[in-house]
Design a protein around this motif. Structure first.
Motif, PDB file in Angstrom:
ATOM      1  N   LYS A   1       0.820  -1.210   0.000  1.00 51.08           N
ATOM      2  CA  LYS A   1       0.000   0.000   0.000  1.00 51.08           C
ATOM      3  C   LYS A   1       0.858   1.266   0.000  1.00 51.08           C
ATOM      4  CE  LYS A   1      -3.631  -2.408   2.598  1.00 51.08           C
ATOM      5  NZ  LYS A   1      -4.402  -2.424   3.878  1.00 51.08           N
TER       6      LYS A   1
ATOM      7  N   PRO B   1       6.320   3.132  -5.808  1.00 49.14           N
ATOM      8  CA  PRO B   1       6.056   2.021  -6.748  1.00 49.14           C
ATOM      9  C   PRO B   1       7.066   0.896  -6.606  1.00 49.14           C
ATOM     10  CG  PRO B   1       5.934   4.134  -7.880  1.00 49.14           C
ATOM     11  CD  PRO B   1       6.502   4.418  -6.519  1.00 49.14           C
TER      12      PRO B   1
ATOM     13  N   ARG C   1       6.092  -1.230  -3.681  1.00 50.43           N
ATOM     14  CA  ARG C   1       4.911  -2.033  -3.993  1.00 50.43           C
ATOM     15  C   ARG C   1       5.281  -3.221  -4.912  1.00 50.43           C
ATOM     16  NH1 ARG C   1       2.790   3.055  -5.259  1.00 50.43           N
ATOM     17  NH2 ARG C   1       2.343   2.433  -7.417  1.00 50.43           N
TER      18      ARG C   1
ATOM     19  N   ALA D   1      -4.739  -4.452  -4.924  1.00 55.94           N
ATOM     20  CA  ALA D   1      -3.665  -3.866  -5.734  1.00 55.94           C
ATOM     21  C   ALA D   1      -3.853  -4.123  -7.228  1.00 55.94           C
ATOM     22  CB  ALA D   1      -2.323  -4.443  -5.289  1.00 55.94           C
TER      23      ALA D   1
ATOM     24  N   ASP E   1      -3.552  -1.051  -9.349  1.00 59.19           N
ATOM     25  CA  ASP E   1      -2.368  -0.225  -9.104  1.00 59.19           C
ATOM     26  C   ASP E   1      -2.016   0.560 -10.364  1.00 59.19           C
ATOM     27  OD1 ASP E   1       0.081  -0.351  -6.850  1.00 59.19           O
ATOM     28  OD2 ASP E   1       0.708   0.293  -8.855  1.00 59.19           O
TER      29      ASP E   1
ATOM     30  N   VAL F   1       3.641  -3.333 -11.338  1.00 63.51           N
ATOM     31  CA  VAL F   1       3.014  -3.870 -10.121  1.00 63.51           C
ATOM     32  C   VAL F   1       1.832  -4.750 -10.514  1.00 63.51           C
ATOM     33  CG1 VAL F   1       1.794  -3.270  -8.000  1.00 63.51           C
ATOM     34  CG2 VAL F   1       3.784  -1.908  -8.709  1.00 63.51           C
ATOM     35  N   ARG F   2       1.002  -4.276 -11.462  1.00 64.08           N
ATOM     36  CA  ARG F   2      -0.166  -5.079 -11.870  1.00 64.08           C
ATOM     37  C   ARG F   2       0.280  -6.428 -12.451  1.00 64.08           C
ATOM     38  NH1 ARG F   2      -1.472  -0.296 -14.366  1.00 64.08           N
ATOM     39  NH2 ARG F   2      -1.443  -1.250 -16.450  1.00 64.08           N
TER      40      ARG F   2
END
Length: 828
Positions: free
Chosen positions: A623, A627, A630, A653, A656, A661-662
């Motif tokens: 959170k 970036p 994360r 997430a 995101d 990150v995704r």
């Protein structure tokens, strides 16, 4: 019949009247010509016969008849061509005329008509030969025998000779005492295939000179062994001459025999030992498995030479059969196994009975040879044999590989540990090194209590023997036993021996050497342990690591743990990670990017097990506003088991703002294997980032849910190579959908990445049927395509690459050469 008056007409005029239209005139002219005593009559008839036009068939028949009635021998050659005419009337007339002139010349001419197409002619010829010529026909018949024994004429002549009892006459003629006479008649005998002639050939062999042996060999080669053997048995039963033996030898061994059972029976019936040896030396040169039993029947022969020949042949058959059974391409394995079992039962029975007069030693040796391939034969009795016949039993297995010897002895000792003492008692004053090695290996078999007793007794028998020499032995068990005994004995050289043993190729030896150094408190203990942490064997390295805790300061120990975190061994990694987790979780997080995938997973799991709050820390970082933090949290969570709250954080997430990150989140969700996430993951198909979509397909495929097939099918046409490849693998793994057409499209795509991905898919599918699609790309100009083609073919069928190895080894790419190096072990 000669009339009492002479014709007033000349023969030429009478011959002219034969062509008259008046039958009475023709008859009168024929009668006068038949009885004419005119000296020119025969020549006039022959002259008209030679020059008669083709159209004068009636006159021709009359002239033919006149030649026969008057017995004009000079007309025989004129009659011969008429036998070849198409008209049977002419041929029959010519034949009958020839039969009225019964000469050898006429006989030679009519014999070929025995196979004439006209049955009437054939019958007349046969009857004429029997009635007119009788025994005098034999010479002409023999001259006419064709070389082809399958021809009709051969069978007709043979039938006639039989009917006229002329074959018996030929046998009588051959019985003449004069060798030259018999040689003459021999030329007639060989024209026929008559088994009753075989004893005549053998008889001729008694006095046959070398020039005749070849002809006898050729004559007998026309007969099968089954036809020859009965007569050969009779000939060999007495006191045959060298010539007879040579003739029989040539006759029987000139055949390419598939089975020789009858020949073994023949040899067994020969009274003279030297003759039996002569034949068996030929018979036993190359014997097939089907002859094992007939050959074994001769193992009790009173001649030592024969028993040796038989034993060697049986041993060779057994060895060859074992080799064939080891061949994966052998087509007759079932039959060979059945034969092998029959042999074992028969020989085991013979050895157990012990009733043989001469061949018991050979049977015993065979028993041990067969037991070499099947130790179960010896297992039940070997302990008893060692007690009762120690020397013979050890000699019986002396030819076995040392590993097989020890396997049998060790199994016997496991069942009866007292056998170890029996074997130890056979040491003697100057034991061979091979025997000492066997005793050393027995230390690995005995239970602890008896092992110590055995070892102490063994050590008392090693005086005067350089024990350190056995450290050079190739068997790690022997080197380990040597170390153990040296550690018991001690001495100034022990530290040096232990240090050298720590360099041994065997992990077992190095482990014992390290334990021995620890137990003996080696003066260089810390250095030895620190070096041993780099040992490739996990047991050695782990033993060193655990003992270093007390041998090194804490800071040096912790530094060493950091070096060992990338160990490829599970046990070492678990221990090291446990220690590292105690030091700090943050160090793991800080160095996460630099760790290998395997170490990430092991280290993360270890920290999570040791510190349950670790997942809460990762959720907090997931959170974070940073970036990078994360992304790191999502990547770490991929390598640990995420529970309920971890999944909830990952679901949150999914939206995101960072595509990296995704992509990491969707991959982590896929690793969980939770099929309930299928609906949520489908949302990622709308993600603008290709990597995210590709990871989504990979994650959904990993669930193995049948519903995923329909979801993934549209992506088989996706323009992105990774997405299309992941979709193809997914539908194939889950629904076994034929993806070859999809891959074929990928392979003809203009984008090299699409081709490379297609080749990767074929490698994962591993279907030999697609090799023809892969192999052409081994010569592609694009390195990635060549690499993927090589990897795919190697996964499916490494042997298919053999034709390409020469060109691939010349590839400029180090990656290609490395793959070939790894692959070469599979192709040897």
């Amino acid at each position: 019949m000669i009339w009492p008056f002479q014709s007033s007409q000349k023969p030429s005029a009478l011959i002219e009247e034969l062509g008259s239209s008046d039958p009475l005139v023709r008859k009168n002219a024929f009668t006068q010509l038949a009885d004419s005593e005119d000296p020119d009559c025969d020549e006039e008839i022959l002259g008209h016969l030679r020059n008669l036009p083709d159209s004068s068939s009636e006159l021709l028949l009359a002239l033919i008849d006149l030649v026969g009635k008057r017995g004009i021998e000079d007309g025989v050659d004129l009659l011969k061509p008429l036998l070849q005419e198409d008209e049977n009337t002419l041929r029959t007339a010519a034949l009958r005329a020839l039969n009225r002139i019964p000469s050898q010349r006429s006989l030679d001419i009519i014999i070929p008509l025995l196979t004439d197409a006209d049955l009437v002619i054939r019958k007349e010829v046969r009857e004429a030969i029997i009635r007119l010529y009788g025994e005098n026909a034999m010479g002409a018949l023999l001259r006419s025998v064709p070389s082809d024994h399958a021809s009709p004429l051969y069978f007709e002549i043979s039938s006639l000779l039989d009917e006229m009892n002329l074959f018996s006459r030929m046998v009588e003629n051959f019985s003449h005492p004069d060798l030259e006479v018999r040689k003459f008649h021999f030329q007639n005998l060989v024209k026929f295939h008559r088994p009753e002639f075989i004893p005549l050939y053998l008889q001729l062999g008694e006095s046959a000179v070398s020039s005749l042996q070849g002809k006898l060999r050729n004559a007998l080669s026309e007969y099968s062994p089954e036809e020859i053997i009965p007569y050969a048995q009779k000939a060999l039963a007495g006191n045959p001459t060298k010539g007879v033996v040579q003739t029989i030898d040539d006759a029987l061994f000139g055949h390419n025999l598939e089975f020789k059972e009858d020949l073994f029976k023949l040899a067994a019936g020969i009274q003279k030992s030297e003759l039996r040896i002569h034949f068996l030396s030929r018979l036993t040169r190359k014997v097939d498995p089907f002859l094992f039993q007939p050959c074994l029947d001769l193992i009790d022969d009173p001649s030592p030479r024969i028993r040796t020949l038989v034993f060697d042949a049986l041993a060779s058959i057994h060895k060859t059969t074992i080799g064939r059974l080891a061949d994966p391409n052998e087509e007759k394995k079932t039959l060979l196994l059945k034969l092998l079992e029959d042999w074992r039962q028969r020989i085991a029975s013979l050895a157990a009975q012990g009733t043989m007069e001469n061949g018991l030693l050979e049977v015993t040796r065979l028993f041990f040879i067969l037991a070499e391939a099947d130790h179960s034969l010896l297992g039940p009795v070997f302990a008893r044999l060692l007690r009762e016949q120690f020397t013979e039993s050890m000699a019986g297995i002396s030819s076995w590989p040392s590993e097989d010897q020890f396997e049998l002895i060790s199994e016997t000792v496991r069942k009866d540990t007292s056998i170890a003492a029996v074997i130890l008692s056979g040491t003697g004053r100057n034991p061979a090194k091979s025997y000492i090695k066997l005793l050393f290996k027995l230390l690995t078999v005995l239970p602890e209590g008896e092992r110590e007793v055995f070892k102490r007794n063994l050590e008392t028998r090693l005086k005067g023997i350089r024990i350190t020499d056995f450290m050079e032995n190739s068997d790690p068990d022997i080197r380990t036993a040597t170390l153990e005994i040296l550690c018991d004995i001690g001495g100034e050289s022990l530290p040096n021996v232990l240090e050298e043993a720590l360099k041994d190729l065997s992990p077992k030896v190095r482990t014992f050497a390290l334990q021995g150094a620890i137990k003996a408190r080696h003066p260089r203990m810390a250095k030895i342990l620190e070096d041993a942490t780099a040992d490739p064997d996990p047991d050695v390295a782990l033993t060193a690591i655990k003992n270093l805790r007390s041998a090194l300061p804490a800071d040096r120990f912790n530094a060493l743990l950091s070096k060992l975190v990338g160990s490829p061994t599970d046990e070492i990694r678990a221990f090291v990670l446990k220690e590292i987790a105690k030091v700090t979780k943050q160090r793991y997080i800080a160095n996460f990017k630099n760790l290998s995938a395997e170490v990430r997973k092991l280290a993360g799991s270890a920290i999570l097990k040791l510190d349950g709050s670790f997942i809460d820390q990762l959720i907090g970082e997931l959170k974070s506003l940073d970036p990078a933090s994360r992304l790191r949290a999502a990547l770490i969570m991929e390598n640990i088991q995420v529970g309920g709250k971890g999944k909830e954080a990952l679901m949150a997430a999914m939206k995101d703002p960072s595509r990296k990150v995704r992509a990491a989140v969707v991959k982590t969700l896929g690793v969980t294997g939770d099929k309930t996430l299928l609906t949520q993951l489908i949302e990622f198909f709308n993600d603008p980032d290709e990597r995210v979509r590709a990871n989504t397909i990979e994650a959904i495929s990993g669930f193995g849910d049948a519903r995923a097939v329909q979801i993934l099918l549209p992506f088989l046409e996706d323009p992105n190579n990774r997405i299309r490849a992941n979709a193809a693998i997914g539908v194939w793994q889950i629904g076994k959908v034929n993806v070859v057409p999809v891959v074929q499209k990928m392979l003809v795509h203009s984008d090299p990445l699409m081709k490379a991905s297609g080749l990767w898919v074929l490698g994962e599918v591993r279907n030999e049927g697609v090799l023809n699609l892969i192999l052409p790309f081994l010569r592609d100009t694009n390195l990635l395509i060549r690499v993927n083609a090589l990897k795919a073919a190697a996964k499916i069928k490494p042997e298919a690459l053999k034709p390409f190895l020469s060109s691939l080894r010349q590839d400029s790419s180090p990656e290609i050469r490395k793959i070939l190096t790894d692959l070469s072990f599979k192709l040897i």
